[in-house]
Design an enzyme around this catalytic site. Structure first.
Site, PDB file in Angstrom:
ATOM      1  N   ASP A 108      16.301  56.877  21.546  1.00 24.27           N
ATOM      2  CA  ASP A 108      16.204  58.041  20.658  1.00 24.27           C
ATOM      3  C   ASP A 108      14.760  58.505  20.475  1.00 24.27           C
ATOM      4  O   ASP A 108      14.479  59.708  20.449  1.00 24.27           O
ATOM      5  CB  ASP A 108      16.830  57.734  19.290  1.00 24.27           C
ATOM      6  CG  ASP A 108      18.347  57.735  19.331  1.00 24.27           C
ATOM      7  OD1 ASP A 108      18.925  58.417  20.205  1.00 24.27           O
ATOM      8  OD2 ASP A 108      18.965  57.056  18.482  1.00 24.27           O
TER       9      ASP A 108
ATOM     10  N   LYS B 287      25.937  51.164  16.370  1.00 20.07           N
ATOM     11  CA  LYS B 287      24.548  51.012  16.826  1.00 20.07           C
ATOM     12  C   LYS B 287      23.857  49.778  16.245  1.00 20.07           C
ATOM     13  O   LYS B 287      23.077  49.125  16.930  1.00 20.07           O
ATOM     14  CB  LYS B 287      23.738  52.262  16.491  1.00 20.07           C
ATOM     15  CG  LYS B 287      24.084  53.483  17.329  1.00 20.07           C
ATOM     16  CD  LYS B 287      23.117  54.621  17.025  1.00 20.07           C
ATOM     17  CE  LYS B 287      23.336  55.806  17.936  1.00 20.07           C
ATOM     18  NZ  LYS B 287      22.319  56.869  17.736  1.00 20.07           N
TER      19      LYS B 287
END
Length: 280
Positions: free
Chosen positions: A108, A71
């Site tokens: 997210d 990520k």
């Protein structure tokens, strides 16, 4: 699932990638909406991440999700980085533009807020102070989302205070760093409690937090979803607090990527929850 030579392709890149439930999640939506396409898991070693991402356009992929440990590294490899992903310091969703350029974003925070709004209709971040436990990557996304949604105060508690202080300094906003020893007192007057750590997950000890000072109308959320009801959520429910489990964050964060890749705005419902939870 339908797949022809004209099918749309997407997937998830990780190392390893077998733990990811994204293939079940997106596969459910592809079948539900009768979309000509596929979503595949792709195990990519860190040293091959750049080559893999650069190969997406050549292979006809519309994009991909990025999971651990890629990520952070993906931030430097995309051609265009969403300012939100820069603030969260991680990319979890990549869209291949028509010209082949890679756009990186992070969903997210979107998934976190959408989960709370779906699980506790009428909830809003502006209701009062939020207490966030943990100072890792998930905490970053949660704090950015709460800040942007209008939380008046975010009380951040982490076992290692220096990590919380670093996070607060990097993100700015209405963050108050709380000593770990003062975490119980910090619950007084809070409108929201969020556990962003892995404490309470299967194989891990429960979160060490007594809820006595927490108002009984405060919303309690745990981003852990294995088990679905963590010891924290069980304790909160027993004293009358409204609770929202963590699997919804996983489901809702997938919505923007699916729409970008496959052209359909998908719905999160009980059937999807069952499909994803059953995959474990």
């Amino acid at each position: 699932m339908t797949l022809t030579a004209k099918g749309r392709l997407a997937g998830v890149i990780g190392w390893p990638v077998g733990h990811s439930r994204s293939p079940q999640l997106h596969g459910h939506w592809l079948a539900r909406y009768g979309i000509d396409g596929a979503y595949v898991p792709m195990a990519v070693a860190p040293e091959r991440l750049e080559a893999a991402l650069r190969g997406l356009a050549a292979l006809g992929f519309r994009g991909c999700n990025v999971t651990v440990p890629h990520k952070e590294a993906a931030m430097a490899l995309v051609d265009e980085l969403d300012p939100l992903a820069r603030r969260i310091a991680a990319v979890n969703t990549i869209v291949v533009r028509e010209d082949g350029r890679l756009f990186g974003t992070n969903t997210d925070g979107f998934g976190f807020l959408a989960n709370l709004q779906a699980g506790a209709p009428g909830w809003s971040a502006g209701r009062g102070p939020a207490v966030v436990i943990g100072a890792g990557g998930a905490a970053r996304a949660v704090i950015v989302a709460l800040t942007d949604a209008g939380a008046p105060e975010i009380r951040l508690a982490n076992r290692t205070r220096s990590r919380a202080e670093t996070l607060a300094a990097e993100l700015g906003g209405p963050i108050t760093v709380i000593d770990w020893a003062d975490r119980v007192a910090a619950l007084s007057g809070a409108a929201l409690l969020v556990n962003t750590t892995t404490e309470g997950m299967v194989g891990r000890p429960p979160l060490d937090l007594v809820l006595d000072a927490l108002p009984t109308d405060a919303l309690v959320n745990d981003i852990v979803y294995v088990p679905l009801e963590t010891p924290l959520l069980a304790a909160a429910r027993a004293r009358g607090n409204p609770v929202v489990d963590g699997v919804g964050m996983l489901l809702h964060q997938a919505r923007p990527g699916f729409e970008a890749w496959f052209g359909v705005a998908p719905m999160v419902d009980a059937a999807l929850r069952s499909a994803v939870l059953g995959a474990g």
